[in-house]
Motif scaffolding. Structure first.
Motif, short mmCIF file in Angstrom:
data_model
loop_
_atom_site.label_atom_id
_atom_site.label_comp_id
_atom_site.label_asym_id
_atom_site.label_seq_id
_atom_site.Cartn_x
_atom_site.Cartn_y
_atom_site.Cartn_z
N MET A 1 0.85 -1.18 0.00
CA MET A 1 0.00 0.00 0.00
C MET A 1 0.89 1.24 0.00
SD MET A 1 -2.35 1.42 3.11
CE MET A 1 -3.70 0.31 2.85
N PRO A 2 0.71 2.16 -0.94
CA PRO A 2 1.50 3.39 -0.96
C PRO A 2 1.26 4.23 0.29
CG PRO A 2 0.40 3.06 -3.06
CD PRO A 2 -0.15 2.04 -2.10
N THR A 3 2.26 5.00 0.68
CA THR A 3 2.17 5.82 1.88
C THR A 3 1.69 7.23 1.60
OG1 THR A 3 4.45 6.54 1.68
CG2 THR A 3 4.04 4.55 2.99
N GLY A 4 1.53 7.60 0.34
CA GLY A 4 1.09 8.95 0.00
C GLY A 4 2.22 9.87 -0.38
N ASP A 5 3.45 9.46 -0.11
CA ASP A 5 4.59 10.29 -0.47
C ASP A 5 5.45 9.64 -1.55
OD1 ASP A 5 5.78 8.26 0.92
OD2 ASP A 5 6.74 9.52 2.42
N GLY A 6 4.89 8.67 -2.24
CA GLY A 6 5.61 8.01 -3.32
C GLY A 6 6.39 6.78 -2.88
N SER A 7 6.46 6.54 -1.58
CA SER A 7 7.16 5.37 -1.09
C SER A 7 6.17 4.25 -0.79
CB SER A 7 7.99 5.71 0.15
OG SER A 7 7.14 6.13 1.19
N THR A 8 6.70 3.06 -0.62
CA THR A 8 5.86 1.91 -0.34
C THR A 8 6.36 1.20 0.90
OG1 THR A 8 5.48 1.62 -2.71
CG2 THR A 8 4.98 -0.26 -1.31
N LEU B 1 13.70 4.77 5.39
CA LEU B 1 13.17 5.76 6.31
C LEU B 1 12.08 5.14 7.17
CD1 LEU B 1 12.98 8.74 7.25
CD2 LEU B 1 11.22 9.04 5.48
N PHE B 2 12.24 5.26 8.48
CA PHE B 2 11.22 4.83 9.44
C PHE B 2 10.55 6.07 9.99
CE2 PHE B 2 14.42 1.52 9.46
CZ PHE B 2 13.67 0.35 9.46
N LYS B 3 9.22 6.06 10.03
CA LYS B 3 8.44 7.17 10.58
C LYS B 3 7.74 6.71 11.85
CE LYS B 3 7.59 9.37 6.14
NZ LYS B 3 6.57 9.97 5.28
N ALA B 4 7.38 7.67 12.67
CA ALA B 4 6.71 7.41 13.95
C ALA B 4 7.56 6.50 14.83
CB ALA B 4 5.32 6.83 13.73
#
Length: 79
Positions: A1-8, A48-51
């Motif tokens: 599922m795409p994350t909305g910023d072009g990454s998956t 890149l890890f978020k949160a």
């Protein structure tokens, strides 16, 4: 599922390349692991890890394995 910023988002990643902690931003809760370009590798790899809520990692990895475990990721050195 795409994350909305072009990454998956991924469930697993394994690479024999050298990675290092490139940046950790407390305010944005982001961790960036990077493998830079070299004579043997024509491209850079960014993970890149978020949160990010907690980290317990070495600063460099000779080979990298990332496995999704529920809503968390396990990061380890290959080999």
């Amino acid at each position: 599922m795409p994350t909305g910023d072009g990454s998956t988002p991924i469930d697993t990643l394994e690479s024999d390349r050298h990675f290092q902690i490139w940046r950790y931003e407390v305010g944005h809760a982001q961790l960036l692991l990077r493998s830079v370009k070299s004579d043997h590798h024509a491209s850079r790899i960014d993970v890149l890890f978020k949160a990010v809520k907690a980290i317990d990692l070495p600063t460099t990895f000779d080979g990298l394995r990332i496995e999704r475990e529920g809503d968390q990721y396990a990061v380890s050195e290959v080999g």
